[in-house]
Design an enzyme around this catalytic site. Sequence first.
Site, mmCIF file in Angstrom:
data_model
loop_
_atom_site.group_PDB
_atom_site.id
_atom_site.type_symbol
_atom_site.label_atom_id
_atom_site.label_comp_id
_atom_site.label_asym_id
_atom_site.label_seq_id
_atom_site.Cartn_x
_atom_site.Cartn_y
_atom_site.Cartn_z
ATOM 1 N N GLY A 230 -7.374 -1.313 -5.412
ATOM 2 C CA GLY A 230 -6.996 -1.384 -6.821
ATOM 3 C C GLY A 230 -6.783 0.010 -7.388
ATOM 4 N N SER B 133 2.962 -7.219 -21.957
ATOM 5 C CA SER B 133 2.875 -7.032 -20.503
ATOM 6 C C SER B 133 4.179 -7.424 -19.825
ATOM 7 N N GLU C 281 -3.143 -0.804 -15.080
ATOM 8 C CA GLU C 281 -2.398 0.463 -15.205
ATOM 9 C C GLU C 281 -3.342 1.662 -15.159
ATOM 10 N N PRO D 27 -5.879 -6.823 -2.677
ATOM 11 C CA PRO D 27 -7.269 -7.283 -2.809
ATOM 12 C C PRO D 27 -8.275 -6.157 -2.556
ATOM 13 N N THR E 299 -1.115 -3.341 -6.534
ATOM 14 C CA THR E 299 -2.538 -3.619 -6.280
ATOM 15 C C THR E 299 -2.707 -4.630 -5.146
ATOM 16 N N THR F 246 -7.783 2.216 -14.715
ATOM 17 C CA THR F 246 -8.920 1.842 -15.570
ATOM 18 C C THR F 246 -9.278 3.000 -16.508
HETATM 19 P P1 TGC Z 1 -2.714 11.892 -5.426
HETATM 20 O O1 TGC Z 1 -3.024 12.611 -4.155
HETATM 21 O O2 TGC Z 1 -3.200 12.457 -6.722
HETATM 22 O O3 TGC Z 1 -1.128 11.701 -5.547
HETATM 23 C C1 TGC Z 1 -0.346 11.182 -4.472
HETATM 24 C C2 TGC Z 1 1.060 11.670 -4.643
HETATM 25 O O4 TGC Z 1 1.611 11.186 -5.871
HETATM 26 C C3 TGC Z 1 1.975 12.293 -6.743
HETATM 27 N N1 TGC Z 1 1.656 11.860 -8.097
HETATM 28 C C4 TGC Z 1 2.575 11.478 -8.961
HETATM 29 N N2 TGC Z 1 3.906 11.443 -8.880
HETATM 30 C C5 TGC Z 1 4.589 10.967 -9.945
HETATM 31 N N3 TGC Z 1 3.982 10.547 -11.056
HETATM 32 C C6 TGC Z 1 2.634 10.569 -11.178
HETATM 33 N N4 TGC Z 1 2.038 10.086 -12.268
HETATM 34 C C7 TGC Z 1 1.868 11.043 -10.097
HETATM 35 N N5 TGC Z 1 0.537 11.189 -9.861
HETATM 36 C C8 TGC Z 1 0.420 11.700 -8.614
HETATM 37 C C9 TGC Z 1 1.134 13.439 -6.239
HETATM 38 O O5 TGC Z 1 1.711 14.666 -6.568
HETATM 39 C C10 TGC Z 1 1.150 13.196 -4.737
HETATM 40 O O6 TGC Z 1 2.421 13.574 -4.243
HETATM 41 P P2 TGC Z 1 2.594 14.088 -2.733
HETATM 42 O O7 TGC Z 1 4.046 14.417 -2.644
HETATM 43 O O8 TGC Z 1 1.666 15.273 -2.623
HETATM 44 O O9 TGC Z 1 2.198 12.961 -1.834
HETATM 45 O O10 TGC Z 1 -3.177 10.387 -5.249
HETATM 46 P P3 TGC Z 1 -4.627 9.761 -5.079
HETATM 47 O O11 TGC Z 1 -4.564 8.828 -3.913
HETATM 48 O O12 TGC Z 1 -5.687 10.822 -5.092
HETATM 49 O O13 TGC Z 1 -4.783 8.844 -6.369
HETATM 50 C C11 TGC Z 1 -4.771 9.370 -7.626
HETATM 51 C C12 TGC Z 1 -5.022 8.271 -8.686
HETATM 52 C C13 TGC Z 1 -6.411 7.679 -8.525
HETATM 53 C C14 TGC Z 1 -4.919 8.955 -10.026
HETATM 54 C C15 TGC Z 1 -3.977 7.151 -8.554
HETATM 55 O O14 TGC Z 1 -4.080 6.484 -7.367
HETATM 56 C C16 TGC Z 1 -4.039 6.149 -9.687
HETATM 57 O O15 TGC Z 1 -3.449 6.364 -10.727
HETATM 58 N N6 TGC Z 1 -4.778 4.997 -9.521
HETATM 59 C C17 TGC Z 1 -4.774 3.908 -10.489
HETATM 60 C C18 TGC Z 1 -3.970 2.758 -9.943
HETATM 61 C C19 TGC Z 1 -3.189 2.045 -11.002
HETATM 62 O O16 TGC Z 1 -2.987 2.520 -12.104
HETATM 63 N N7 TGC Z 1 -2.686 0.877 -10.653
HETATM 64 C C20 TGC Z 1 -1.863 0.154 -11.530
HETATM 65 C C21 TGC Z 1 -1.207 -1.016 -10.832
HETATM 66 S S1 TGC Z 1 0.163 -1.671 -11.722
HETATM 67 C C22 TGC Z 1 -0.525 -2.458 -13.024
HETATM 68 O O17 TGC Z 1 -1.683 -2.419 -13.293
HETATM 69 C C23 TGC Z 1 0.432 -3.204 -13.859
HETATM 70 S S2 TGC Z 1 -0.264 -4.054 -15.177
HETATM 71 C C24 TGC Z 1 1.187 -4.538 -15.828
HETATM 72 C C25 TGC Z 1 1.109 -5.191 -17.124
HETATM 73 O O18 TGC Z 1 0.897 -6.424 -17.147
HETATM 74 O O19 TGC Z 1 1.422 -4.500 -18.137
HETATM 75 P P1 FAD Z 2 -11.512 -1.265 -8.720
HETATM 76 O O1 FAD Z 2 -10.568 -0.221 -8.292
HETATM 77 O O2 FAD Z 2 -12.267 -2.012 -7.668
HETATM 78 O O3 FAD Z 2 -12.550 -0.636 -9.754
HETATM 79 C C1 FAD Z 2 -13.764 -1.284 -10.105
HETATM 80 C C2 FAD Z 2 -14.558 -0.307 -10.990
HETATM 81 O O4 FAD Z 2 -14.823 0.899 -10.246
HETATM 82 C C3 FAD Z 2 -13.784 0.121 -12.228
HETATM 83 O O5 FAD Z 2 -14.663 0.221 -13.321
HETATM 84 C C4 FAD Z 2 -13.252 1.492 -11.873
HETATM 85 O O6 FAD Z 2 -13.054 2.324 -13.003
HETATM 86 C C5 FAD Z 2 -14.361 2.030 -10.984
HETATM 87 N N1 FAD Z 2 -13.889 3.048 -10.051
HETATM 88 C C6 FAD Z 2 -12.961 2.926 -9.054
HETATM 89 N N2 FAD Z 2 -12.741 4.100 -8.454
HETATM 90 C C7 FAD Z 2 -13.528 5.009 -9.079
HETATM 91 C C8 FAD Z 2 -13.751 6.415 -8.944
HETATM 92 N N3 FAD Z 2 -13.075 7.132 -8.028
HETATM 93 N N4 FAD Z 2 -14.656 7.004 -9.745
HETATM 94 C C9 FAD Z 2 -15.328 6.292 -10.687
HETATM 95 N N5 FAD Z 2 -15.168 4.964 -10.876
HETATM 96 C C10 FAD Z 2 -14.282 4.333 -10.090
HETATM 97 N N6 FAD Z 2 -1.487 -4.581 -10.522
HETATM 98 C C11 FAD Z 2 -0.211 -4.502 -10.079
HETATM 99 O O7 FAD Z 2 0.091 -3.856 -9.071
HETATM 100 N N7 FAD Z 2 0.789 -5.153 -10.756
HETATM 101 C C12 FAD Z 2 0.569 -5.882 -11.861
HETATM 102 O O8 FAD Z 2 1.504 -6.442 -12.453
HETATM 103 C C13 FAD Z 2 -0.784 -6.007 -12.326
HETATM 104 N N8 FAD Z 2 -1.063 -6.794 -13.396
HETATM 105 C C14 FAD Z 2 -2.363 -7.017 -13.741
HETATM 106 C C15 FAD Z 2 -2.668 -7.968 -14.715
HETATM 107 C C16 FAD Z 2 -3.989 -8.220 -15.051
HETATM 108 C C17 FAD Z 2 -4.298 -9.291 -16.066
HETATM 109 C C18 FAD Z 2 -5.034 -7.474 -14.466
HETATM 110 C C19 FAD Z 2 -6.456 -7.701 -14.856
HETATM 111 C C20 FAD Z 2 -4.739 -6.539 -13.489
HETATM 112 C C21 FAD Z 2 -3.418 -6.307 -13.100
HETATM 113 N N9 FAD Z 2 -3.096 -5.423 -12.061
HETATM 114 C C22 FAD Z 2 -1.797 -5.307 -11.612
HETATM 115 C C23 FAD Z 2 -4.161 -4.779 -11.292
HETATM 116 C C24 FAD Z 2 -4.768 -3.564 -11.953
HETATM 117 O O9 FAD Z 2 -3.910 -2.472 -11.918
HETATM 118 C C25 FAD Z 2 -6.097 -3.261 -11.242
HETATM 119 O O10 FAD Z 2 -6.986 -4.290 -11.606
HETATM 120 C C26 FAD Z 2 -6.639 -1.899 -11.611
HETATM 121 O O11 FAD Z 2 -5.835 -0.867 -11.104
HETATM 122 C C27 FAD Z 2 -8.091 -1.711 -11.113
HETATM 123 O O12 FAD Z 2 -8.246 -2.135 -9.790
HETATM 124 P P2 FAD Z 2 -9.438 -3.144 -9.394
HETATM 125 O O13 FAD Z 2 -9.412 -4.283 -10.330
HETATM 126 O O14 FAD Z 2 -9.322 -3.403 -7.941
HETATM 127 O O15 FAD Z 2 -10.773 -2.340 -9.693
#
Ligand code: TGC
Ligand code: FAD
Length: 392
Positions: A144, A98, A371, A141, A139, A373
Amino acid sequence: MSQDLFQAPDYYQLDELLTEEHLLVRNAAREWVKREVSPIIEEFAQQAKFPKSIISGLAEIGAFGPYIPEEYGGAGLDQISYGLIMQEIERGDSGVRSTASVQSSLVMYPIWKYGNEAQRQKYLPKLASGEFLGCFGLTEPDHGSNPGGMTTNIKDMGDYYLLNGAKMWISNAPFADIAVVWAKNEEGRIKGVLVERGMAGFSTPETHNKWSLRASATGELIFDNVKIPKENILPNKDGLGAPLGCLDSARYGIAWGAIGAAMDCYDTALRYAKQRIQFGKPIAGMQLQQKKLAEMITEITKAQLLTWRLGVLKNENRATTAQISMAKRNNVNMAIHIAREARQILGAMGITGEYSIMRHMMNLESVITYEGTHDIHLLITGMDITGISAFK
Ligand code: TGC
Ligand code: FAD
């Protein structure tokens, strides 16, 4: 933990698909993990502490910015080498991987891709050497899976911006020197903001009481009227696509990393099963245990092939977001399933810190959530094949 006797499974001789450079990079990372991570990681995980002593080693094996050009201090490697480094590190521990993922794909990548030359020169070499550690704040509160709804914001004050809001669940936050933070401007457009430790109004409280990813520090980012110099905004890309572009790179690395955790669980379970005698013979000779082990090596091999091909596409700039989602989702799910099965093969011993399996299993509960779910990645595939978004 008992001695690290890891032997990597390569059932389809996939090493033959790797170049000499890939093998050199992979073997250096493998040896380093054996020498520097395995002997200490269990204790740090038990104490819920990040082992800061390994930072310089991570930099030396090229884990900080593997594919960032050498002129900025990166290792200048290709995407398969990047993946192999992540695989080896996560073989040791997902929390250590990570730290490397965040530093490389979520901090160095956006500065390299979306930053200007002054920002690249200022931050990238220090991040590559481990002198600076970074974190990535997307992310919140209340946002997510739906980061587009974020409320963290910047307000133009003429000479500077004022940053307000909060991020949650941020890896490396408690000790990061720099945070890449995503915030909306007054027009509601998402911008990348470089926030430095020490800026007034910026704090990073640690999140305690985690049962998962215990060797990785997680925290909040709190912005209370933080004055951001205008030169700290990433100028070359904005909108949700900017942070999502970084996630493509990090999710790709996780797809490889999860294979590492799975390989370690499989290898540990196989060795144990051959040695553990019940009913007068090794449990490896019992059909039920063979079924578990045979399914594990099958799934690992399939994941290795999927990920190698994704690496080839990534090297050619052809890998799509949906292909990356499929690999992240499949491989993490595969790894968590293997960890659970491997834990059972070890019986009671499997719940102890003598073996790495339970730690991997608990870590993977975070990896399957962060990254994007497991559900979100399925819906990204669904959107790709049907052309209809389930998110709207
Ligand atoms: P949507 O309308 O689909 O897209 C919004 C705009 O973004 C463009 N786009 C992308 N561009 C570049 N790369 C991609 N992969 C892209 N995916 C979409 C899209 O074309 C659009 O562009 P524009 O110009 O039309 O505005 O967005 P949405 O709001 O419907 O959401 C789509 C969804 C649910 C797939 C997205 O929000 C998502 O992937 N949600 C998950 C959130 C997530 O993964 N969070 C991670 C936080 S960081 C983390 O967890 C770090 S852990 C680190 C560690 O310890 O390793
Ligand atoms: P929620 O979005 O509230 O989801 C809860 C449940 O609902 C999940 O099962 C999900 O799959 C489901 N759900 C949500 N939407 C839908 C849908 N449309 N349809 C069906 N099911 C749905 N974030 C950062 O920005 N930077 C970091 O460095 C980072 N590090 C992390 C480290 C750890 C240890 C953890 C646990 C998380 C970290 N995160 C980070 C946050 C992480 O990216 C989020 O936890 C993740 O994106 C999910 O968001 P949430 O926890 O709010 O869950």
